[in-house]
Design a protein around this motif. Sequence first.
Motif, PDB file in Angstrom:
ATOM      1  N   ARG A 135      -9.120 -13.850  -4.059  1.00 55.90           N
ATOM      2  CA  ARG A 135      -8.550 -14.821  -5.002  1.00 55.90           C
ATOM      3  C   ARG A 135      -7.693 -15.819  -4.229  1.00 55.90           C
ATOM      4  NH1 ARG A 135      -3.071 -14.203  -6.833  1.00 55.90           N
ATOM      5  NH2 ARG A 135      -2.008 -12.463  -5.787  1.00 55.90           N
ATOM      6  N   ASP A 136      -7.326 -16.913  -4.877  1.00 50.98           N
ATOM      7  CA  ASP A 136      -6.410 -17.889  -4.273  1.00 50.98           C
ATOM      8  C   ASP A 136      -4.988 -17.339  -4.389  1.00 50.98           C
ATOM      9  OD1 ASP A 136      -4.890 -20.116  -3.462  1.00 50.98           O
ATOM     10  OD2 ASP A 136      -6.448 -21.482  -4.164  1.00 50.98           O
ATOM     11  N   HIS A 137      -4.302 -17.270  -3.279  1.00 51.32           N
ATOM     12  CA  HIS A 137      -2.964 -16.692  -3.267  1.00 51.32           C
ATOM     13  C   HIS A 137      -1.890 -17.713  -3.630  1.00 51.32           C
ATOM     14  CE1 HIS A 137       0.272 -14.019  -2.110  1.00 51.32           C
ATOM     15  NE2 HIS A 137       0.769 -14.953  -1.313  1.00 51.32           N
ATOM     16  N   SER A 138      -2.208 -18.991  -3.541  1.00 49.03           N
ATOM     17  CA  SER A 138      -1.217 -20.028  -3.798  1.00 49.03           C
ATOM     18  C   SER A 138      -1.688 -20.905  -4.949  1.00 49.03           C
ATOM     19  CB  SER A 138      -0.988 -20.849  -2.524  1.00 49.03           C
ATOM     20  OG  SER A 138       0.058 -21.786  -2.692  1.00 49.03           O
ATOM     21  N   ALA A 139      -1.457 -22.215  -4.841  1.00 49.56           N
ATOM     22  CA  ALA A 139      -1.867 -23.123  -5.911  1.00 49.56           C
ATOM     23  C   ALA A 139      -3.387 -23.179  -6.013  1.00 49.56           C
ATOM     24  CB  ALA A 139      -1.299 -24.519  -5.641  1.00 49.56           C
ATOM     25  N   ILE A 140      -3.859 -23.260  -7.250  1.00 49.71           N
ATOM     26  CA  ILE A 140      -5.306 -23.360  -7.473  1.00 49.71           C
ATOM     27  C   ILE A 140      -5.693 -24.822  -7.225  1.00 49.71           C
ATOM     28  CG2 ILE A 140      -7.179 -22.914  -9.078  1.00 49.71           C
ATOM     29  CD1 ILE A 140      -5.463 -20.476  -8.251  1.00 49.71           C
ATOM     30  N   ASP A 141      -6.220 -25.067  -6.023  1.00 53.84           N
ATOM     31  CA  ASP A 141      -6.470 -26.455  -5.616  1.00 53.84           C
ATOM     32  C   ASP A 141      -7.896 -26.677  -5.106  1.00 53.84           C
ATOM     33  OD1 ASP A 141      -6.176 -24.929  -3.377  1.00 53.84           O
ATOM     34  OD2 ASP A 141      -4.920 -26.329  -2.279  1.00 53.84           O
ATOM     35  N   GLY A 142      -8.804 -25.757  -5.459  1.00 51.18           N
ATOM     36  CA  GLY A 142     -10.202 -25.966  -5.090  1.00 51.18           C
ATOM     37  C   GLY A 142     -10.617 -25.350  -3.769  1.00 51.18           C
ATOM     38  N   ASP A 143      -9.893 -24.305  -3.303  1.00 47.97           N
ATOM     39  CA  ASP A 143     -10.291 -23.636  -2.059  1.00 47.97           C
ATOM     40  C   ASP A 143     -11.652 -22.952  -2.240  1.00 47.97           C
ATOM     41  OD1 ASP A 143      -7.979 -24.425  -0.801  1.00 47.97           O
ATOM     42  OD2 ASP A 143      -6.902 -22.559  -1.197  1.00 47.97           O
ATOM     43  N   LEU A 144     -12.503 -23.094  -1.219  1.00 44.51           N
ATOM     44  CA  LEU A 144     -13.844 -22.509  -1.249  1.00 44.51           C
ATOM     45  C   LEU A 144     -14.008 -21.533  -0.091  1.00 44.51           C
ATOM     46  CD1 LEU A 144     -15.981 -25.708  -2.022  1.00 44.51           C
ATOM     47  CD2 LEU A 144     -15.175 -23.955  -3.644  1.00 44.51           C
ATOM     48  N   LEU A 145     -14.786 -20.482  -0.343  1.00 43.31           N
ATOM     49  CA  LEU A 145     -14.929 -19.384   0.614  1.00 43.31           C
ATOM     50  C   LEU A 145     -16.407 -18.989   0.733  1.00 43.31           C
ATOM     51  CD1 LEU A 145     -13.360 -17.209   2.328  1.00 43.31           C
ATOM     52  CD2 LEU A 145     -13.394 -15.792   0.259  1.00 43.31           C
ATOM     53  N   ARG A 146     -16.785 -18.547   1.954  1.00 42.95           N
ATOM     54  CA  ARG A 146     -18.114 -17.982   2.188  1.00 42.95           C
ATOM     55  C   ARG A 146     -17.938 -16.584   2.777  1.00 42.95           C
ATOM     56  NH1 ARG A 146     -20.998 -21.986   5.266  1.00 42.95           N
ATOM     57  NH2 ARG A 146     -21.280 -22.932   3.207  1.00 42.95           N
ATOM     58  N   VAL A 158     -17.917 -19.549  -2.790  1.00 42.71           N
ATOM     59  CA  VAL A 158     -17.049 -18.900  -3.774  1.00 42.71           C
ATOM     60  C   VAL A 158     -15.845 -19.807  -4.066  1.00 42.71           C
ATOM     61  CG1 VAL A 158     -15.573 -16.925  -4.233  1.00 42.71           C
ATOM     62  CG2 VAL A 158     -17.741 -16.613  -3.007  1.00 42.71           C
ATOM     63  N   TYR A 159     -15.641 -20.072  -5.357  1.00 40.10           N
ATOM     64  CA  TYR A 159     -14.452 -20.818  -5.783  1.00 40.10           C
ATOM     65  C   TYR A 159     -13.319 -19.814  -6.015  1.00 40.10           C
ATOM     66  CZ  TYR A 159     -11.320 -23.704  -8.615  1.00 40.10           C
ATOM     67  OH  TYR A 159     -10.233 -24.384  -9.097  1.00 40.10           O
ATOM     68  N   LEU A 160     -12.208 -20.032  -5.325  1.00 38.73           N
ATOM     69  CA  LEU A 160     -11.080 -19.102  -5.421  1.00 38.73           C
ATOM     70  C   LEU A 160     -10.185 -19.478  -6.596  1.00 38.73           C
ATOM     71  CD1 LEU A 160     -10.164 -18.779  -1.625  1.00 38.73           C
ATOM     72  CD2 LEU A 160     -11.469 -17.180  -3.042  1.00 38.73           C
ATOM     73  N   GLY A 161     -10.079 -18.565  -7.555  1.00 41.72           N
ATOM     74  CA  GLY A 161      -9.218 -18.780  -8.718  1.00 41.72           C
ATOM     75  C   GLY A 161      -7.975 -17.909  -8.668  1.00 41.72           C
ATOM     76  N   ARG A 162      -7.256 -17.896  -9.785  1.00 43.21           N
ATOM     77  CA  ARG A 162      -6.026 -17.105  -9.849  1.00 43.21           C
ATOM     78  C   ARG A 162      -6.309 -15.617  -9.886  1.00 43.21           C
ATOM     79  NH1 ARG A 162      -1.536 -17.653  -8.012  1.00 43.21           N
ATOM     80  NH2 ARG A 162      -1.424 -19.785  -8.857  1.00 43.21           N
ATOM     81  N   ILE A 183     -14.406 -22.634   3.875  1.00 44.19           N
ATOM     82  CA  ILE A 183     -15.250 -23.827   3.793  1.00 44.19           C
ATOM     83  C   ILE A 183     -14.395 -25.093   3.808  1.00 44.19           C
ATOM     84  CG2 ILE A 183     -16.907 -25.074   2.331  1.00 44.19           C
ATOM     85  CD1 ILE A 183     -17.911 -22.376   1.342  1.00 44.19           C
ATOM     86  N   ASN A 184     -13.283 -25.077   3.107  1.00 42.33           N
ATOM     87  CA  ASN A 184     -12.402 -26.246   3.042  1.00 42.33           C
ATOM     88  C   ASN A 184     -10.940 -25.791   2.939  1.00 42.33           C
ATOM     89  OD1 ASN A 184     -12.167 -25.256   0.475  1.00 42.33           O
ATOM     90  ND2 ASN A 184     -12.685 -27.170  -0.576  1.00 42.33           N
ATOM     91  N   THR A 185     -10.059 -26.760   2.731  1.00 43.46           N
ATOM     92  CA  THR A 185      -8.626 -26.438   2.568  1.00 43.46           C
ATOM     93  C   THR A 185      -8.119 -26.856   1.201  1.00 43.46           C
ATOM     94  OG1 THR A 185      -8.035 -28.557   3.588  1.00 43.46           O
ATOM     95  CG2 THR A 185      -8.148 -26.634   5.029  1.00 43.46           C
ATOM     96  N   GLY A 186      -9.003 -27.170   0.281  1.00 44.75           N
ATOM     97  CA  GLY A 186      -8.567 -27.572  -1.052  1.00 44.75           C
ATOM     98  C   GLY A 186      -7.852 -28.916  -1.024  1.00 44.75           C
ATOM     99  N   SER A 187      -7.217 -29.247  -2.135  1.00 44.49           N
ATOM    100  CA  SER A 187      -6.546 -30.540  -2.247  1.00 44.49           C
ATOM    101  C   SER A 187      -5.169 -30.559  -1.614  1.00 44.49           C
ATOM    102  CB  SER A 187      -6.419 -30.935  -3.724  1.00 44.49           C
ATOM    103  OG  SER A 187      -5.664 -29.958  -4.441  1.00 44.49           O
ATOM    104  N   SER A 188      -4.556 -29.393  -1.428  1.00 46.18           N
ATOM    105  CA  SER A 188      -3.206 -29.346  -0.856  1.00 46.18           C
ATOM    106  C   SER A 188      -3.163 -28.697   0.513  1.00 46.18           C
ATOM    107  CB  SER A 188      -2.249 -28.600  -1.808  1.00 46.18           C
ATOM    108  OG  SER A 188      -2.686 -27.270  -2.011  1.00 46.18           O
ATOM    109  N   GLY A 189      -4.194 -27.914   0.891  1.00 48.04           N
ATOM    110  CA  GLY A 189      -4.279 -27.299   2.208  1.00 48.04           C
ATOM    111  C   GLY A 189      -3.108 -26.384   2.526  1.00 48.04           C
ATOM    112  N   PRO A 190      -3.272 -25.412   3.406  1.00 50.31           N
ATOM    113  CA  PRO A 190      -4.564 -24.968   3.962  1.00 50.31           C
ATOM    114  C   PRO A 190      -5.328 -24.119   2.950  1.00 50.31           C
ATOM    115  CG  PRO A 190      -2.792 -23.598   4.787  1.00 50.31           C
ATOM    116  CD  PRO A 190      -2.130 -24.649   3.940  1.00 50.31           C
ATOM    117  N   ASN A 191      -6.392 -23.458   3.434  1.00 53.96           N
ATOM    118  CA  ASN A 191      -7.153 -22.555   2.577  1.00 53.96           C
ATOM    119  C   ASN A 191      -6.333 -21.267   2.437  1.00 53.96           C
ATOM    120  OD1 ASN A 191      -9.086 -20.347   1.889  1.00 53.96           O
ATOM    121  ND2 ASN A 191     -10.597 -22.004   1.997  1.00 53.96           N
TER     122      ASN A 191
END
Length: 225
Positions: A135-146, A158-162, A183-191
């Motif tokens: 899951r996303d440990h911080s702000a939900i900002d569009g982090d993606l995972l493989r 994989v889209y990381l949610g709350r 895959i990315n760092t989302g809108s606020s970074g890092p992943n």
Amino acid sequence: MKFHFSFFIFLVFTISSFAQIDSRNKSTPFPVIESKKDSLKAEIPKPSTPIEAKADPLNGLNAPRVSVDLSMPKRQLSMFPEEEFGNPGELYTKNLDRQAKSVLPDGYGENSGLKEDAFWGDYHTKSLSVQIKYRDHSAIDGDLLRVYVNGDVLRSNVYLGRSFSGFTLKLEEGSNKIEFFAINTGSSGPNTAEYRIVDETGAVIASKVWALEAGVRVTVVVVKD
């Protein structure tokens, strides 16, 4: 002639005696001193004002004194710092934050992240299968995972949610290599993410919180005994 003279003497003596008696009965007069002010107009002193008795609802009984001090008792002085929490949930959340910080990897931070691949250890279990959760440990900002298992892509995007999501992995005998790729760092970074590996009994055998730059891969090995 002698008789007349004797009678005259007797008469004079009698008159003289009565005159002396009458003079004795008269009182000696004293001079009258008139007052400058009329005595009838003299100021009459006013009677003292009586003290009004307060109403006694208890008919003479002493009413107990009731303290009106509603302040809380003072806290005893302590040499050790104390933490105050508005509610039990705040204490629970704070404890979770402490536990999460204890497993943070190097490079974790709001504007930082691991820039190189890392190996996060191997873990042994007797379970036939495990659950891989993330899951996303911080702000939900569009982090993606493989997610890779033994070199194969099991979850490509994989889209990381709350809340935690994931899958069940049937373990092979020996080592099972699991890789998480940012895959990315989302809108606020890092992943920013958290993973957990749970055995068949529900026990967590491995967990970690990460902060990764895009393209960084971390590896965990689960050994089936």
